[in-house]
Design an enzyme around this catalytic site. Structure first.
Site, PDB file in Angstrom:
ATOM      1  N   CYS A 292     -56.536 -36.867   8.524  1.00  0.00           N
ATOM      2  CA  CYS A 292     -56.223 -36.734   9.958  1.00  0.00           C
ATOM      3  C   CYS A 292     -56.879 -35.466  10.513  1.00  0.00           C
ATOM      4  O   CYS A 292     -57.009 -34.469   9.840  1.00  0.00           O
ATOM      5  CB  CYS A 292     -54.715 -36.570  10.150  1.00  0.00           C
ATOM      6  SG  CYS A 292     -53.841 -38.098  10.054  1.00  0.00           S
TER       7      CYS A 292
ATOM      8  N   ARG B 133     -58.108 -27.914   8.064  1.00  0.00           N
ATOM      9  CA  ARG B 133     -57.322 -28.313   6.893  1.00  0.00           C
ATOM     10  C   ARG B 133     -57.880 -27.563   5.675  1.00  0.00           C
ATOM     11  O   ARG B 133     -58.518 -28.138   4.821  1.00  0.00           O
ATOM     12  CB  ARG B 133     -57.355 -29.823   6.684  1.00  0.00           C
ATOM     13  CG  ARG B 133     -56.875 -30.641   7.874  1.00  0.00           C
ATOM     14  CD  ARG B 133     -55.381 -30.458   8.160  1.00  0.00           C
ATOM     15  NE  ARG B 133     -54.524 -30.928   7.094  1.00  0.00           N
ATOM     16  CZ  ARG B 133     -54.155 -32.206   6.934  1.00  0.00           C
ATOM     17  NH1 ARG B 133     -54.636 -33.113   7.738  1.00  0.00           N
ATOM     18  NH2 ARG B 133     -53.337 -32.531   5.953  1.00  0.00           N
TER      19      ARG B 133
ATOM     20  N   LYS C  28     -45.446 -42.621   0.956  1.00  0.00           N
ATOM     21  CA  LYS C  28     -46.891 -42.348   0.852  1.00  0.00           C
ATOM     22  C   LYS C  28     -47.120 -40.973   0.223  1.00  0.00           C
ATOM     23  O   LYS C  28     -47.908 -40.838  -0.719  1.00  0.00           O
ATOM     24  CB  LYS C  28     -47.530 -42.387   2.234  1.00  0.00           C
ATOM     25  CG  LYS C  28     -48.950 -41.841   2.280  1.00  0.00           C
ATOM     26  CD  LYS C  28     -49.576 -41.894   3.657  1.00  0.00           C
ATOM     27  CE  LYS C  28     -49.240 -40.730   4.510  1.00  0.00           C
ATOM     28  NZ  LYS C  28     -50.027 -39.505   4.208  1.00  0.00           N
ATOM     29  N   ASN C  29     -46.404 -39.967   0.714  1.00  0.00           N
ATOM     30  CA  ASN C  29     -46.700 -38.589   0.294  1.00  0.00           C
ATOM     31  C   ASN C  29     -46.128 -38.238  -1.069  1.00  0.00           C
ATOM     32  O   ASN C  29     -46.307 -37.131  -1.547  1.00  0.00           O
ATOM     33  CB  ASN C  29     -46.233 -37.602   1.363  1.00  0.00           C
ATOM     34  CG  ASN C  29     -47.072 -37.728   2.625  1.00  0.00           C
ATOM     35  OD1 ASN C  29     -48.119 -38.385   2.616  1.00  0.00           O
ATOM     36  ND2 ASN C  29     -46.606 -37.159   3.713  1.00  0.00           N
TER      37      ASN C  29
ATOM     38  N   ARG D 100     -52.714 -46.289   7.492  1.00  0.00           N
ATOM     39  CA  ARG D 100     -52.765 -45.320   6.397  1.00  0.00           C
ATOM     40  C   ARG D 100     -51.367 -45.044   5.853  1.00  0.00           C
ATOM     41  O   ARG D 100     -51.203 -44.725   4.674  1.00  0.00           O
ATOM     42  CB  ARG D 100     -53.390 -44.000   6.878  1.00  0.00           C
ATOM     43  CG  ARG D 100     -54.882 -44.061   7.144  1.00  0.00           C
ATOM     44  CD  ARG D 100     -55.417 -42.670   7.460  1.00  0.00           C
ATOM     45  NE  ARG D 100     -54.990 -41.741   6.434  1.00  0.00           N
ATOM     46  CZ  ARG D 100     -54.601 -40.484   6.707  1.00  0.00           C
ATOM     47  NH1 ARG D 100     -54.572 -40.040   7.947  1.00  0.00           N
ATOM     48  NH2 ARG D 100     -54.238 -39.683   5.720  1.00  0.00           N
TER      49      ARG D 100
ATOM     50  N   ASP E 238     -44.189 -34.096  10.219  1.00  0.00           N
ATOM     51  CA  ASP E 238     -44.615 -35.503  10.300  1.00  0.00           C
ATOM     52  C   ASP E 238     -43.715 -36.339  11.199  1.00  0.00           C
ATOM     53  O   ASP E 238     -44.080 -37.465  11.550  1.00  0.00           O
ATOM     54  CB  ASP E 238     -44.648 -36.132   8.903  1.00  0.00           C
ATOM     55  CG  ASP E 238     -45.704 -35.494   8.032  1.00  0.00           C
ATOM     56  OD1 ASP E 238     -45.650 -35.681   6.805  1.00  0.00           O
ATOM     57  OD2 ASP E 238     -46.570 -34.773   8.574  1.00  0.00           O
TER      58      ASP E 238
HETATM   59  C1  EPZ Z   1     -48.842 -32.678   3.130  1.00  0.00           C
HETATM   60  O1  EPZ Z   1     -50.121 -32.294   3.599  1.00  0.00           O
HETATM   61  C2  EPZ Z   1     -48.608 -34.067   3.687  1.00  0.00           C
HETATM   62  N1  EPZ Z   1     -49.619 -34.983   3.179  1.00  0.00           N
HETATM   63  C3  EPZ Z   1     -48.665 -34.033   5.215  1.00  0.00           C
HETATM   64  O2  EPZ Z   1     -48.386 -35.342   5.704  1.00  0.00           O
HETATM   65  C4  EPZ Z   1     -47.590 -33.070   5.713  1.00  0.00           C
HETATM   66  O3  EPZ Z   1     -47.682 -32.962   7.120  1.00  0.00           O
HETATM   67  C5  EPZ Z   1     -47.806 -31.682   5.086  1.00  0.00           C
HETATM   68  O4  EPZ Z   1     -47.817 -31.800   3.637  1.00  0.00           O
HETATM   69  C6  EPZ Z   1     -46.708 -30.711   5.472  1.00  0.00           C
HETATM   70  O5  EPZ Z   1     -45.466 -31.197   5.085  1.00  0.00           O
HETATM   71  C7  EPZ Z   1     -49.488 -35.490   1.922  1.00  0.00           C
HETATM   72  O6  EPZ Z   1     -48.566 -35.172   1.206  1.00  0.00           O
HETATM   73  C8  EPZ Z   1     -50.538 -36.453   1.481  1.00  0.00           C
HETATM   74  P1  EPZ Z   1     -49.809 -28.352   3.447  1.00  0.00           P
HETATM   75  P2  EPZ Z   1     -50.832 -30.954   3.021  1.00  0.00           P
HETATM   76  O7  EPZ Z   1     -50.772 -27.937   2.404  1.00  0.00           O
HETATM   77  O8  EPZ Z   1     -50.505 -30.799   1.591  1.00  0.00           O
HETATM   78  C9  EPZ Z   1     -52.133 -24.774   5.532  1.00  0.00           C
HETATM   79  C10 EPZ Z   1     -48.752 -37.288   6.961  1.00  0.00           C
HETATM   80  O9  EPZ Z   1     -48.728 -37.493   8.180  1.00  0.00           O
HETATM   81  N2  EPZ Z   1     -52.890 -24.665   4.285  1.00  0.00           N
HETATM   82  O10 EPZ Z   1     -48.342 -28.202   3.174  1.00  0.00           O
HETATM   83  O11 EPZ Z   1     -52.241 -31.005   3.427  1.00  0.00           O
HETATM   84  C11 EPZ Z   1     -52.456 -26.055   6.278  1.00  0.00           C
HETATM   85  O12 EPZ Z   1     -53.616 -25.885   7.076  1.00  0.00           O
HETATM   86  C12 EPZ Z   1     -49.429 -36.046   6.424  1.00  0.00           C
HETATM   87  O13 EPZ Z   1     -48.230 -38.031   6.099  1.00  0.00           O
HETATM   88  C13 EPZ Z   1     -53.769 -23.601   4.127  1.00  0.00           C
HETATM   89  O14 EPZ Z   1     -53.925 -22.762   5.008  1.00  0.00           O
HETATM   90  O15 EPZ Z   1     -50.080 -29.851   3.869  1.00  0.00           O
HETATM   91  C14 EPZ Z   1     -51.226 -26.273   7.118  1.00  0.00           C
HETATM   92  O16 EPZ Z   1     -51.324 -25.496   8.286  1.00  0.00           O
HETATM   93  C15 EPZ Z   1     -50.049 -35.192   7.522  1.00  0.00           C
HETATM   94  N3  EPZ Z   1     -54.480 -23.493   2.961  1.00  0.00           N
HETATM   95  C16 EPZ Z   1     -50.099 -25.720   6.230  1.00  0.00           C
HETATM   96  O17 EPZ Z   1     -50.737 -24.899   5.244  1.00  0.00           O
HETATM   97  C17 EPZ Z   1     -54.330 -24.419   1.944  1.00  0.00           C
HETATM   98  O18 EPZ Z   1     -54.995 -24.266   0.896  1.00  0.00           O
HETATM   99  C18 EPZ Z   1     -49.294 -26.781   5.494  1.00  0.00           C
HETATM  100  O19 EPZ Z   1     -50.209 -27.594   4.804  1.00  0.00           O
HETATM  101  C19 EPZ Z   1     -53.439 -25.486   2.125  1.00  0.00           C
HETATM  102  C20 EPZ Z   1     -52.716 -25.591   3.297  1.00  0.00           C
END
Ligand code: EPZ
Length: 419
Positions: free
Chosen positions: A116, A121, A22-23, A399, A307
């Site tokens: 989610c 986020r 998915k990701n 999802r 995850d």
């Molecule tokens: C991706 O989400 C994945 N989703 C998530 O999987 C996964 O948990 C996550 O990466 C971490 O590996 C997809 O790829 C579609 P991040 P993403 O930006 O990109 C903070 C699942 O269950 N952050 O790496 O949203 C954020 O709040 C999903 O399949 C900021 O502060 O994750 C978090 O605490 C859930 N500012 C941390 O960084 C930003 O602009 C990591 O988020 C962006 C992120």
């Protein structure tokens, strides 16, 4: 409201082919916007997040057709750059369209993304990076509006304060439309980033460094459509492995790279499972009972994936001994704990830490999925529990898991969907 009804205590057995990731497929589908013409994406899982993404592509003017696990995306007639709120709200990863639309059309309009409820986020890193590349971004009646700035888009060095997966992907896509060299320092290193790089290269883009903290994109070239096969879903694989660990038995997963799951496999072996791996397969034999393991601290790849936190917790909750979890990526990713407690789990949460004390065996209950991975964790718990469990909130599970009940039945579980 439909639910899964699961009779626990049946060991799993057999072989299962893992569906596409998915990701990985979500940013790859967005990347199809970069190249006029028809791209062909194989191993595309049938998930509701993918359906939403295909609907967005169609709304933007693309053709998007599915033939089994292959999707055909023709972005020749891309004519719109605004994504309506109802589609943006269905999943957070729709923010990935920002970079692709800016690169191809020089403009984009999205409402703030949904997805989610894992705590705040934010997308501040996405927005500040795109501004560095020359985008102008402002808010208008709850929507994010972006366009090429006066000076146009151009390659720059971008330093990420957090190795954000989504921000790294958005920068890679936007940078393909920025003449010159873009360097992402502090990039996410997840396997899905490497998959995206490989797809972008197949389109003719000059991208290198994915999988390391520094990614370089030489942007500005015209790109052409391509045919590509998406990698296997490492988190779905972790879920089935934890299910087999909880229920006992022996399963073999194919179509997934063991290197993508080293941290998870290490935990399962420490808990007493026997694991054998091949180039694209993982076999697990569950022990009589799972034992406590060293603290599980979620971290960016190659650390323990956030995850997989819920599904491992669910498996250990029905084992022996105490294991400490520390969730370092998201602020609120223990929403499955209350539901596991209904099944008899003994879990104490304090901020980012959760102490799981195995109770020997959980018992069945009526529980509700709080989010995607929390829902999968309840299914894992139910497989090893005594008695009958009803898991509702299946829209969350759909999802990210293709045919979860059917696949588990094929492995010997007693699970059925009750409409
Ligand atoms: C991706 O989400 C994945 N989703 C998530 O999987 C996964 O948990 C996550 O990466 C971490 O590996 C997809 O790829 C579609 P991040 P993403 O930006 O990109 C903070 C699942 O269950 N952050 O790496 O949203 C954020 O709040 C999903 O399949 C900021 O502060 O994750 C978090 O605490 C859930 N500012 C941390 O960084 C930003 O602009 C990591 O988020 C962006 C992120």
């Amino acid at each position: 409201m439909s639910y899964y009804e699961i009779q626990g205590g049946r060991p799993l057995g057999g072989t299962l082919a893992i569906h596409g990731a998915k990701n990985s497929v979500l940013p790859i589908l967005a990347a199809c916007l970069l190249a006029p013409g028809q791209s062909v994406i194989h191993n595309c899982p049938d998930l509701s997040d993918v359906s939403v993404t295909l609907d967005i592509l169609r709304l933007l003017g693309c053709r998007a057709d599915r033939e089994g696990d292959t999707v055909l995306i023709d972005a020749s007639a891309l004519g719109r750059s605004d994504i309506p709120e109802h589609l943006m709200r269905e999943m957070r990863s729709s923010v990935i369209f920002l970079g692709a639309l800016l690169a191809r059309l020089g403009t984009a309009e999205l409402s703030y993304p949904g997805g989610c409820e894992l705590g705040p986020r934010p997308i501040d890193l996405h927005l500040s990076a795109l501004r560095t590349l020359g985008a102008e971004i402002w808010e208008e009646q709850g929507a994010l509006c972006c366009c090429r700035g006066q000076g146009g888009l151009s390659g720059r060095e971008i330093c990420l304060s957090i190795p954000s997966v989504g921000a790294t992907e958005n920068i890679m896509l936007a940078a393909c439309g920025c003449p010159g060299l873009t360097t992402v320092v502090g990039a996410a290193r997840e396997p899905e980033i490497i998959d995206l790089q490989n797809f972008l290269r197949s389109l003719g883009a000059e991208v290198k460094g994915a999988g390391t903290p520094v990614i370089a994109i030489q942007g500005g070239a015209s790109l052409h459509p391509a045919e590509y096969r998406v990698m296997g879903d490492r988190i779905a694989a972790a879920t089935y492995l934890c299910g087999a660990a909880a229920a006992g038995g022996e399963v073999e997963l194919t179509g997934v790279l063991p290197d993508h799951l080293t941290a998870v496999l290490t935990c399962l072996e420490e808990a007493g499972c026997t694991i054998h791996t091949g180039p694209d397969r993982i076999a697990l034999a569950g022990g009589p009972s799972l034992r406590s393991i060293s603290p599980v601290r979620t971290a960016p790849y190659p650390g323990f994936p956030t995850d997989a936190q819920a599904v491992l917790m669910a498996a250990l909750a029905g084992g022996e001994g105490a294991t400490l979890f520390v969730e370092n990526i998201f602020d609120s990713r223990y929403r499955h704990v209350d539901e596991l407690r209904r099944m008899g789990a003994d879990i104490q949460v304090a901020g980012r830490a959760a102490m799981v004390s195995g109770v020997g065996r959980l018992h069945g209950a009526a529980v509700r999925s709080p989010d995607l991975r929390g829902g999968a964790a309840l299914v894992v718990a139910a497989l090893g529990a005594e008695g009958t469990t009803q898991v509702s909130g299946l829209r969350h599970i759909r999802r990210g898991y293709q045919a979860l009940d059917k696949n588990l039945r094929a492995l010997g579980a007693d699970i059925r969907e009750v409409p």
